[in-house]
Every structure is written in structure tokens, then in C-alpha cells.
Design a protein around this motif. Structure first.
Motif, PDB file in Angstrom:
ATOM      1  N   GLY A  84      13.828 -18.877  22.583  1.00  0.00           N
ATOM      2  CA  GLY A  84      12.498 -19.176  22.066  1.00  0.00           C
ATOM      3  C   GLY A  84      11.366 -18.588  22.881  1.00  0.00           C
ATOM      4  N   VAL A  85      11.618 -17.453  23.548  1.00  0.00           N
ATOM      5  CA  VAL A  85      10.565 -16.808  24.335  1.00  0.00           C
ATOM      6  C   VAL A  85       9.445 -16.344  23.398  1.00  0.00           C
ATOM      7  N   GLN A  86       8.223 -16.694  23.739  1.00  0.00           N
ATOM      8  CA  GLN A  86       7.077 -16.350  22.891  1.00  0.00           C
ATOM      9  C   GLN A  86       6.476 -15.012  23.352  1.00  0.00           C
ATOM     10  N   TYR A  87       7.237 -13.953  23.119  1.00  0.00           N
ATOM     11  CA  TYR A  87       6.789 -12.633  23.541  1.00  0.00           C
ATOM     12  C   TYR A  87       5.481 -12.243  22.843  1.00  0.00           C
ATOM     13  N   ASN A  88       5.280 -12.725  21.639  1.00  0.00           N
ATOM     14  CA  ASN A  88       4.033 -12.426  20.927  1.00  0.00           C
ATOM     15  C   ASN A  88       2.821 -12.889  21.725  1.00  0.00           C
ATOM     16  N   ARG A  89       2.892 -14.101  22.274  1.00  0.00           N
ATOM     17  CA  ARG A  89       1.771 -14.623  23.051  1.00  0.00           C
ATOM     18  C   ARG A  89       1.614 -13.884  24.379  1.00  0.00           C
ATOM     19  N   LEU A  90       2.729 -13.493  24.975  1.00  0.00           N
ATOM     20  CA  LEU A  90       2.663 -12.738  26.228  1.00  0.00           C
ATOM     21  C   LEU A  90       2.027 -11.374  26.003  1.00  0.00           C
ATOM     22  N   LEU A  91       2.445 -10.682  24.954  1.00  0.00           N
ATOM     23  CA  LEU A  91       1.900  -9.354  24.672  1.00  0.00           C
ATOM     24  C   LEU A  91       0.414  -9.435  24.340  1.00  0.00           C
ATOM     25  N   GLU A  92       0.040 -10.429  23.539  1.00  0.00           N
ATOM     26  CA  GLU A  92      -1.363 -10.547  23.146  1.00  0.00           C
ATOM     27  C   GLU A  92      -2.241 -11.055  24.286  1.00  0.00           C
ATOM     28  N   ALA A  93      -1.629 -11.522  25.377  1.00  0.00           N
ATOM     29  CA  ALA A  93      -2.388 -11.826  26.590  1.00  0.00           C
ATOM     30  C   ALA A  93      -2.459 -10.608  27.508  1.00  0.00           C
ATOM     31  N   ALA A  94      -1.403  -9.794  27.518  1.00  0.00           N
ATOM     32  CA  ALA A  94      -1.350  -8.641  28.422  1.00  0.00           C
ATOM     33  C   ALA A  94      -2.249  -7.499  27.947  1.00  0.00           C
ATOM     34  N   ARG A  95      -2.299  -7.272  26.648  1.00  0.00           N
ATOM     35  CA  ARG A  95      -3.050  -6.104  26.165  1.00  0.00           C
ATOM     36  C   ARG A  95      -4.555  -6.207  26.430  1.00  0.00           C
ATOM     37  N   PRO A  96      -5.183  -7.353  26.255  1.00  0.00           N
ATOM     38  CA  PRO A  96      -6.601  -7.431  26.622  1.00  0.00           C
ATOM     39  C   PRO A  96      -6.837  -7.187  28.115  1.00  0.00           C
ATOM     40  N   GLN A  97      -5.872  -7.548  28.954  1.00  0.00           N
ATOM     41  CA  GLN A  97      -5.999  -7.271  30.384  1.00  0.00           C
ATOM     42  C   GLN A  97      -6.113  -5.763  30.625  1.00  0.00           C
ATOM     43  N   ILE A  98      -5.304  -4.997  29.903  1.00  0.00           N
ATOM     44  CA  ILE A  98      -5.359  -3.539  30.021  1.00  0.00           C
ATOM     45  C   ILE A  98      -6.695  -3.014  29.521  1.00  0.00           C
ATOM     46  N   GLU A  99      -7.123  -3.508  28.369  1.00  0.00           N
ATOM     47  CA  GLU A  99      -8.363  -2.999  27.772  1.00  0.00           C
ATOM     48  C   GLU A  99      -9.571  -3.300  28.663  1.00  0.00           C
ATOM     49  N   ARG A 100      -9.533  -4.410  29.378  1.00  0.00           N
ATOM     50  CA  ARG A 100     -10.666  -4.761  30.249  1.00  0.00           C
ATOM     51  C   ARG A 100     -10.607  -4.081  31.614  1.00  0.00           C
ATOM     52  N   ASN A 101      -9.406  -3.856  32.125  1.00  0.00           N
ATOM     53  CA  ASN A 101      -9.270  -3.518  33.547  1.00  0.00           C
ATOM     54  C   ASN A 101      -8.711  -2.129  33.852  1.00  0.00           C
ATOM     55  N   VAL A 102      -8.233  -1.420  32.828  1.00  0.00           N
ATOM     56  CA  VAL A 102      -7.641  -0.101  33.066  1.00  0.00           C
ATOM     57  C   VAL A 102      -8.558   0.975  32.493  1.00  0.00           C
ATOM     58  N   HIS A 103      -8.861   1.963  33.303  1.00  0.00           N
ATOM     59  CA  HIS A 103      -9.717   3.067  32.864  1.00  0.00           C
ATOM     60  C   HIS A 103      -8.846   4.110  32.168  1.00  0.00           C
ATOM     61  N   ARG A 104      -8.992   4.226  30.869  1.00  0.00           N
ATOM     62  CA  ARG A 104      -8.195   5.194  30.111  1.00  0.00           C
ATOM     63  C   ARG A 104      -8.785   6.600  30.240  1.00  0.00           C
ATOM     64  N   LYS A 105      -7.948   7.592  30.019  1.00  0.00           N
ATOM     65  CA  LYS A 105      -8.421   8.977  30.040  1.00  0.00           C
ATOM     66  C   LYS A 105      -9.446   9.181  28.921  1.00  0.00           C
ATOM     67  N   PRO A 106     -10.376  10.111  29.111  1.00  0.00           N
ATOM     68  CA  PRO A 106     -11.484  10.258  28.151  1.00  0.00           C
ATOM     69  C   PRO A 106     -11.052  10.437  26.703  1.00  0.00           C
ATOM     70  N   PHE A 107     -10.072  11.325  26.431  1.00  0.00           N
ATOM     71  CA  PHE A 107      -9.672  11.534  25.039  1.00  0.00           C
ATOM     72  C   PHE A 107      -9.012  10.290  24.459  1.00  0.00           C
ATOM     73  N   ASP A 108      -8.183   9.632  25.270  1.00  0.00           N
ATOM     74  CA  ASP A 108      -7.524   8.401  24.823  1.00  0.00           C
ATOM     75  C   ASP A 108      -8.567   7.350  24.456  1.00  0.00           C
ATOM     76  N   ARG A 109      -9.548   7.165  25.329  1.00  0.00           N
ATOM     77  CA  ARG A 109     -10.597   6.180  25.077  1.00  0.00           C
ATOM     78  C   ARG A 109     -11.412   6.550  23.836  1.00  0.00           C
ATOM     79  N   LEU A 110     -11.757   7.828  23.707  1.00  0.00           N
ATOM     80  CA  LEU A 110     -12.543   8.293  22.567  1.00  0.00           C
ATOM     81  C   LEU A 110     -11.774   8.115  21.263  1.00  0.00           C
ATOM     82  N   PHE A 111     -10.491   8.440  21.286  1.00  0.00           N
ATOM     83  CA  PHE A 111      -9.670   8.338  20.075  1.00  0.00           C
ATOM     84  C   PHE A 111      -9.540   6.882  19.628  1.00  0.00           C
TER      85      PHE A 111
END
Length: 441
Positions: A84-111
Motif C-alpha cells: 500500500g505504498v502511496q507513491y502517488n503522494r510521494l511523487l507529487e510532493a517531490a516534483r514541486p521540490q524540484i520545480e522550486r529548488n532546481v535551476h533547469r537549463k534555459p531551453f528546458d525551462r523555456l520549453f
């Protein structure tokens, strides 16, 4: 003790991380593990990375972001997990962390910014439809295949056949059944769905009315926030969730009906998304409780309208956000089996995603193509007359690799049966020389 690499805004919780016992039952169902056999591209491997980041032993830059980005978010692992691991909740918590804290390459961010500047907005999509029609008329796709980078090649290849009449059409605000009202519902018309698959919305309204439902379709509705929620754009998701709740909560309806698997999944998650907001928590809970996929609602109602015979071997593809995320598997099949003459068949490797997964097939085109080709091969293996699936992203993704087999949303096939006519495919350019199934009284 080392500080966590996550910020304090809803990080993956220690309790949920500890639920995983690394048993491996998820591995056969994980698309990226099946493609690459890489432990860090499996659900338990990604949970291990989250565990390390939560302990502060690795940062979010580099490998962490790479492997989390590579996840489709299909949730097949949630279905497969015996613990019963709730991977959905883990993933949906991890992805905003990336969006807030990781600087993406310019084309990736623009796309990525370009995707979110276009797809959630119907007016912009209609303008894009005009450009798309010109693009198709001038037959520029062959040129684009030679000169565009992979992400842009994938995006243009996914472009559906453009019909401006449908793209600019509007749905009636209210449809009443001929007889007594069995249920009063509101319809989410969607963004991509309403512009490029408008006929699915028309069929949905017709079928609901035929089954005794009064259907309200508010003109003021917009994006539900599904793309943003699944991609880690939390503020985007919150903004559109609140607007959607405001639009629908004032309508005197029993249910809110959705015919897009990804949208329905997100709308059912509003209660979790807004659980910590004292102004919105109860409103979100009440809203989510009313949400039904169109096949869920139809399965709840005893069939009222006469079904006319359609002799066809129909392959049903489980959209991930319907089957895995919402757990809606039996209802679509039950609804399709009410059509006389339909022989319903399941697909080999049915649990594996087709590679659509929201924006995945645009931002991760290479693995998406491998999965699309694999899904198309599994569809050909059962030799169906029609493929039926409940998500526009799946229709676009599979249609790129599947020639000669017409594709429909389930409600379109049911609509054709109720009307006593031959079904019209959603993806007309994908129809080859195969004869269409017959529909007769």
C-alpha cells in the motif's frame, strides 16, 4: 543530524517513505524500469533517492532530478504494491521540490514554460489550431522532422487533425432529457479536449441526456490544473483548482462529470491539494466527492436508452489516470458490454503506460516513443476493429504509432450505438484501409 535537502513546503513525508519495503513487486509494471532495467528508474529506486534527499545525503540537482523527471507518474506501481505504498503522494510532493529548488537549463525551462503558457488556455489553443491547420495544409511535418530538436519534433508529431469548426464550437449550457430527470450533472469540458476533441464532449452530453440526466456545462470554466499538478507546478494547480471549485460548487448538481482521465484524477485530488487551506479544505472535499468519470456515472445508472448493435472487436486501453490513479477499471468495460455485438478484448501488458503521461511525451520524447511503439505493437497483437480509451493524451500518443485502426473515446462508441449509426473515429487521419465496424438495428 544533516538537514534535509527538501524545503519545508510539503516535502515527501518520512512516514510514507518508510512504507516501502523494497520488495520489487512494482518492477514488472514500471515502464522506465522495463525500458532500461535501471534500479534508480524504478519506483523503489526513486523512493530510495527521496529517502536520501530527506536525510540530506544527496542534493536535488543532478541524479535526483534526472530520475524523478524520467518517471511517467502512471501509478502502475500503486496498483501493484502489496504494502500500500502511496507513491502517488510521494511523487507529487517531490516534483514541486524540484520545480522550486532546481535551476533547469534555459531551453528546458523555456520549453516547459511554453507548454504551460499554451495548453491550459482554450483561447490560445484555438489560435494554435489555426496555425496548426496551416501547418498541416502546407505539409511541413517532413521538413520539421529533419530540422527540429527532439522535443519539438515530438510535439509537432502529436498534433491532432485540426478541424476549425470543432475547435471554435461551443457546447449548449443546458441539455434536458426527454423524460424524467434521473440525475442532474455538470460537465467539465476541458482544454485540449474541448478544442481538439470537441466531438467527445458532444457525445458525452448526448449520452447523458439519453440516460435521463440534465447536463449543465458552464461557459466560465477553465483549466482544472491537472497538467500542473502532475508536473510539480503546485501554484498553477492551486490557482486552477480554486477557480474550478468556484465555477462548479454553485451549480445545483448531483455530480460533476469528467471524460478526461487526467482531469478526473486531479479533481478527485483537490481534497488533498487544499487540505491545509482553512478557507478551501471543506469546499475542496465537497467538490471532490461529487466528481465522477463519465463511465463511472453511466455504470451507476441502469441503462435506459436502447442500444443498437455494433459488430466490432473492441480493444480497451486503460488510461493510467483512470485505471491506476482512480481505480476505475470495471466500469468502462461494463458500459461497453451494454452494446450488443461488441466483443471486448484486453491488451497484453495492459498495465504499462503508452508514454503520454501528461506532458511526458513532449519533455521526454525518446522513452515516450519506445513506450508508444510498444503499446501499438500490443494493440496490433489482438487485431481489433477499434481501439477505445478514455483520455485525449492516450489517443494522440497511440495515434502517432498506430495506423489503420480507428480510435474512439468509450462514450463515442456508446453514443453511436444509442443513435443507431456507425461510429465516427476521433482520429480520422489514423484510419487505414480496414473496414469500419457495422452498426445496425
Amino acid at each position: 543530524m544533516t538537514d534535509s535537502s527538501f524545503d519545508a513546503v510539503h516535502p515527501p513525508s518520512r512516514e510514507l517513505l518508510d512504507d516501502c519495503v523494497h520488495c520489487g513487486f512494482c518492477l514488472p509494471t514500471c515502464p522506465t524500469y522495463q525500458l532500461w532495467g535501471e534500479e534508480m528508474d524504478s519506483p523503489r529506486g526513486r523512493i530510495y533517492l527521496m529517502d536520501l534527499a530527506e536525510r540530506g545525503e544527496i542534493g536535488l540537482e543532478g541524479a535526483f532530478t534526472e530520475h524523478i523527471d524520467a518517471c511517467l507518474g502512471c501509478m502502475a506501481c500503486v496498483t501493484a504494491c502489496p504494502s500500500g505504498v502511496q507513491y502517488n503522494r510521494l511523487l507529487e510532493a517531490a516534483r514541486p521540490q524540484i520545480e522550486r529548488n532546481v535551476h533547469r537549463k534555459p531551453f528546458d525551462r523555456l520549453f516547459r514554460n511554453g507548454i504551460f503558457a499554451l495548453f491550459p488556455y482554450r483561447r490560445r489553443l484555438r489560435a494554435a489550431a489555426i496555425a496548426g491547420l496551416a501547418y498541416q495544409k502546407l505539409r511541413l511535418s517532413r521538413v520539421a522532422e529533419r530540422i527540429l530538436p527532439p522535443r519539438l519534433r515530438a510535439t509537432q508529431a502529436l498534433m491532432p487533425p485540426v478541424r476549425l469548426r470543432s475547435a471554435f464550437a461551443t457546447l449548449p449550457r443546458r441539455i434536458r432529457p426527454e423524460g424524467p430527470v434521473r440525475r442532474r450533472v455538470a460537465l467539465l469540458s476541458g482544454c485540449v479536449q474541448d478544442v481538439f476533441f470537441h466531438e467527445v464532449n458532444v457525445a458525452t452530453q448526448r449520452v447523458l441526456a439519453a440516460e435521463g440526466c440534465e447536463v449543465l456545462t458552464p461557459r466560465s470554466q477553465g483549466c482544472c490544473g491537472a497538467l500542473g499538478l502532475h508536473a510539480g507546478r503546485e501554484q498553477h494547480a492551486l490557482k486552477h483548482a480554486k477557480r474550478t471549485i468556484e465555477t462548479f460548487e454553485k451549480l445545483p448538481v448531483d455530480n460533476i462529470v469528467v471524460n478526461v482521465a487526467g482531469c478526473g484524477s486531479s479533481m478527485k485530488e483537490y481534497r488533498d491539494l487544499l487540505a491545509d487551506d482553512p478557507e478551501w479544505a471543506e469546499r475542496a472535499r465537497a467538490f471532490s466527492a461529487k466528481v465522477r468519470d463519465i463511465t463511472e456515472l453511466l455504470a451507476e445508472l441502469t441503462p435506459q436508452a436502447t442500444r443498437h448493435r455494433i459488430d466490432a472487436k473492441v480493444a480497451y486501453h486503460d488510461a493510467c489516470h483512470l485505471g491506476h490513479a482512480q481505480g476505475v477499471r470495471a466500469q468502462p468495460r461494463a458500459v461497453l458490454r451494454t452494446i450488443p455485438g461488441v466483443e471486448l478484448v484486453d491488451l497484453p501488458e495492459a498495465e504499462l503506460c503508452c508514454g503520454s503521461a501528461g506532458i511526458y511525451n513532449m519533455v521526454q520524447p525518446e522513452p515516450a516513443e519506445e513506450l508508444g511503439q510498444r503499446k501499438a505493437g500490443n494493440i496490433r497483437a489482438v487485431n481489433p476493429d477499434l481501439l477505445v480509451t478514455a483520455n485525449p493524451g492516450c489517443l494522440l500518443q497511440i495515434g502517432r504509432y498506430l495506423d489503420g485502426i480507428p480510435m474512439l473515446h468509450p462514450v463515442q462508441l456508446l453514443d453511436a450505438s444509442i443513435q443507431g449509426r456507425q461510429p465516427t473515429t476521433s482520429m480520422s487521419t489514423q484510419v487505414g484501409t480496414r473496414e469500419a465496424p457495422s452498426s445496425r438495428r
